[in-house]
Design an enzyme around this catalytic site. Sequence first.
Site, short mmCIF file in Angstrom:
data_model
loop_
_atom_site.label_atom_id
_atom_site.label_comp_id
_atom_site.label_asym_id
_atom_site.label_seq_id
_atom_site.Cartn_x
_atom_site.Cartn_y
_atom_site.Cartn_z
N HIS A 11 3.20 7.04 12.09
CA HIS A 11 3.51 7.50 10.73
C HIS A 11 4.50 8.65 10.88
CE1 HIS A 11 0.42 5.04 8.93
NE2 HIS A 11 -0.50 5.54 9.73
N ASP A 67 5.42 3.54 9.56
CA ASP A 67 6.17 3.84 8.34
C ASP A 67 6.98 5.11 8.60
OD1 ASP A 67 4.04 5.67 8.10
OD2 ASP A 67 3.13 4.63 6.41
N GLU A 93 0.92 1.07 12.79
CA GLU A 93 0.92 1.44 11.36
C GLU A 93 2.26 2.05 10.97
OE1 GLU A 93 -2.52 3.83 10.37
OE2 GLU A 93 -3.81 2.70 11.72
N GLU A 136 -8.58 7.39 16.01
CA GLU A 136 -8.34 8.82 15.71
C GLU A 136 -9.43 9.76 16.22
OE1 GLU A 136 -7.67 9.00 11.48
OE2 GLU A 136 -6.03 7.56 11.57
N ASN A 189 -6.74 3.53 19.04
CA ASN A 189 -5.65 3.67 18.07
C ASN A 189 -5.61 5.11 17.55
OD1 ASN A 189 -3.65 2.29 16.36
ND2 ASN A 189 -5.04 2.72 14.64
O1 G3I Z 1 -10.71 1.15 -3.90
C1 G3I Z 1 -10.69 2.40 -4.63
C2 G3I Z 1 -10.51 2.13 -6.10
O2 G3I Z 1 -11.61 1.41 -6.59
C3 G3I Z 1 -10.35 3.46 -6.82
O3 G3I Z 1 -10.05 3.24 -8.15
C4 G3I Z 1 -9.24 4.27 -6.21
C5 G3I Z 1 -9.10 5.64 -6.84
O4 G3I Z 1 -8.49 6.55 -5.96
O5 G3I Z 1 -9.49 4.45 -4.82
C6 G3I Z 1 -9.56 3.24 -4.12
O6 G3I Z 1 -9.81 3.49 -2.77
C7 G3I Z 1 -8.73 4.04 -2.02
C8 G3I Z 1 -8.36 3.06 -0.92
O7 G3I Z 1 -7.37 3.62 -0.10
C9 G3I Z 1 -7.84 1.73 -1.46
O8 G3I Z 1 -6.65 1.94 -2.15
C10 G3I Z 1 -9.18 5.33 -1.42
O9 G3I Z 1 -9.40 6.28 -2.46
C11 G3I Z 1 -8.14 5.86 -0.46
O10 G3I Z 1 -8.66 6.99 0.22
C12 G3I Z 1 -7.80 4.80 0.56
O11 G3I Z 1 -6.76 5.30 1.35
C13 G3I Z 1 -6.58 4.63 2.59
C14 G3I Z 1 -6.70 5.61 3.73
O12 G3I Z 1 -6.45 4.94 4.94
C15 G3I Z 1 -8.07 6.24 3.80
O13 G3I Z 1 -8.21 6.99 4.95
C16 G3I Z 1 -5.21 4.00 2.58
O14 G3I Z 1 -5.15 2.95 1.61
C17 G3I Z 1 -4.89 3.42 3.96
O15 G3I Z 1 -3.53 3.06 3.99
C18 G3I Z 1 -5.12 4.49 5.00
O16 G3I Z 1 -4.88 3.91 6.25
C19 G3I Z 1 -5.01 4.80 7.36
C20 G3I Z 1 -5.44 3.97 8.54
O17 G3I Z 1 -6.62 3.27 8.25
C21 G3I Z 1 -5.64 4.82 9.77
N1 G3I Z 1 -4.45 5.60 10.06
C22 G3I Z 1 -3.96 6.38 8.94
C23 G3I Z 1 -3.71 5.51 7.73
C24 G3I Z 1 -3.11 6.32 6.63
O18 G3I Z 1 -3.99 7.31 6.18
#
Ligand code: G3I
Length: 437
Positions: free
Chosen positions: A242, A273, A271, A163, A205
């Site tokens: 996405h 969806d 990715e 990105e 990516n």
């Molecule tokens: O692990 C913590 C947990 O301990 C806490 O209780 C909870 C409360 O919000 O947060 C948890 O962390 C979260 C993590 O996902 C695991 O679930 C983060 O807040 C959250 O920001 C994070 O989001 C991820 C996101 O990337 C962050 O940018 C998504 O799961 C993940 O699917 C997403 O993936 C990205 C790709 O890497 C790049 N392309 C876009 C895609 C979607 O945004």
Amino acid sequence: MRAELARRTAGIAAVAAMLVTSGVVIATTASPAQADGSTLQDAAAESDRYYGTAIAASRMSDSQYINIANREFNMITAENEMKMDATEPSQNQFNFSSGDQIVNWALQNGKRVRGHALAWHSQQPGWMQNMEGSSLRNAMLNHIAGVAGHYQGKIYAWDVVNEAFEDGSSGARRNSNLQRTGNDWIEAAFYAAREADPDAKLCYNDYNTDNWQHAKTQAVYNMVRDFKSRGVPIDCVGFQAHFNSGNPVPNNYHETLQNFADLGVDVQITELDIAGSGTSQAEQFRGVTQACMAVTRCTGITVWGVRDTDSWRASDTPLLFDGYGQKKLAYGYVLDQLNTADGGSSDPGDGSCSVTATRTESWGDRFNTVFTVSGTDDWVVRISTGSGQSLQNSWNADISGTSGTLTATPNGNGNEFGITLYSNGNTSTPSASCSAA
Ligand code: G3I
């Protein structure tokens, strides 16, 4: 191709109607999926492609989740566990526990792994977020050496840089702390990754790079072209894919993938969806599948999660399994499309024969399409060329016409023939229908 043979001997699926979804010509089958591959990974393997998913370590103890993942997918991406904040929470102190959990599970179950992601403006550990300049550049290179080095030999492809471009019409690099270390930060990351894991494919990516007309797509394309011309070690481009109503699957998706592939890189849907439900969602999933299958160097598709409830945007219900682990309509459409194996469009014409159209080689101003007829040796195939396209060459059939509708008949060289079309800016695969002579 195994699927094609099976299809011929099975007497050809009942193809009910031609649909044009998102500009991709597709065939709908009235019967359920052919028996070629009964899971996504098996069906994708019919054309030597993979079908993958993102896995979250925290969900691996959910038996329904892990059983579906194991059954359906053969390429695994860690959803968050191999990112910068997860793997280097304190500078130069690496933590691979969750990443290893996913990678080990994948390898023990005969799957491959996409590494995600070595360098990114987002999900940086706190210590890195406020860094700038040469200390940040060195920290990034050290991170890549540490993480790609740890996983050396276990990764099919790394998202080396994620990105790095702005959305919108600027076509500019994203103004991140990494970008401010100097415009060469992306190629520096690729060189570092190559050194750390010489056998992994190295990918750039990004998202919103699906529509060929968009400035961001063009900007990434120009970077990859530049890298290839200067020998920067890039092997692949990941299209996150996405999609939702504000960012639907574009009409020219196939063109985008093909144009990147023509630069000499693999392309991967990394990715996927698609927000929605029912037939509309299913048709978009099928269009994406077909676009990948129509590009020889599109090596596989990864969906970003297993069940809708596992998705980072669960309320959009954007995946192939519902929250109960049941296959959704989109699953069947994807499986059917993967099982066509050649990815070409097909139409039964008068029901006595069928034809598939598969785009093959392409050059700057022209491209080839190969047609395979089954059901009869005495056929007439009508080919609808796209706007602007015209015939340059043909082989193994007599062709009349040069644009619009072409008519092909056998010339004694069997049931597979080909044409070369001048694209005139339109690289869409022509559609075809067959009838017995
Ligand atoms: O692990 C913590 C947990 O301990 C806490 O209780 C909870 C409360 O919000 O947060 C948890 O962390 C979260 C993590 O996902 C695991 O679930 C983060 O807040 C959250 O920001 C994070 O989001 C991820 C996101 O990337 C962050 O940018 C998504 O799961 C993940 O699917 C997403 O993936 C990205 C790709 O890497 C790049 N392309 C876009 C895609 C979607 O945004």
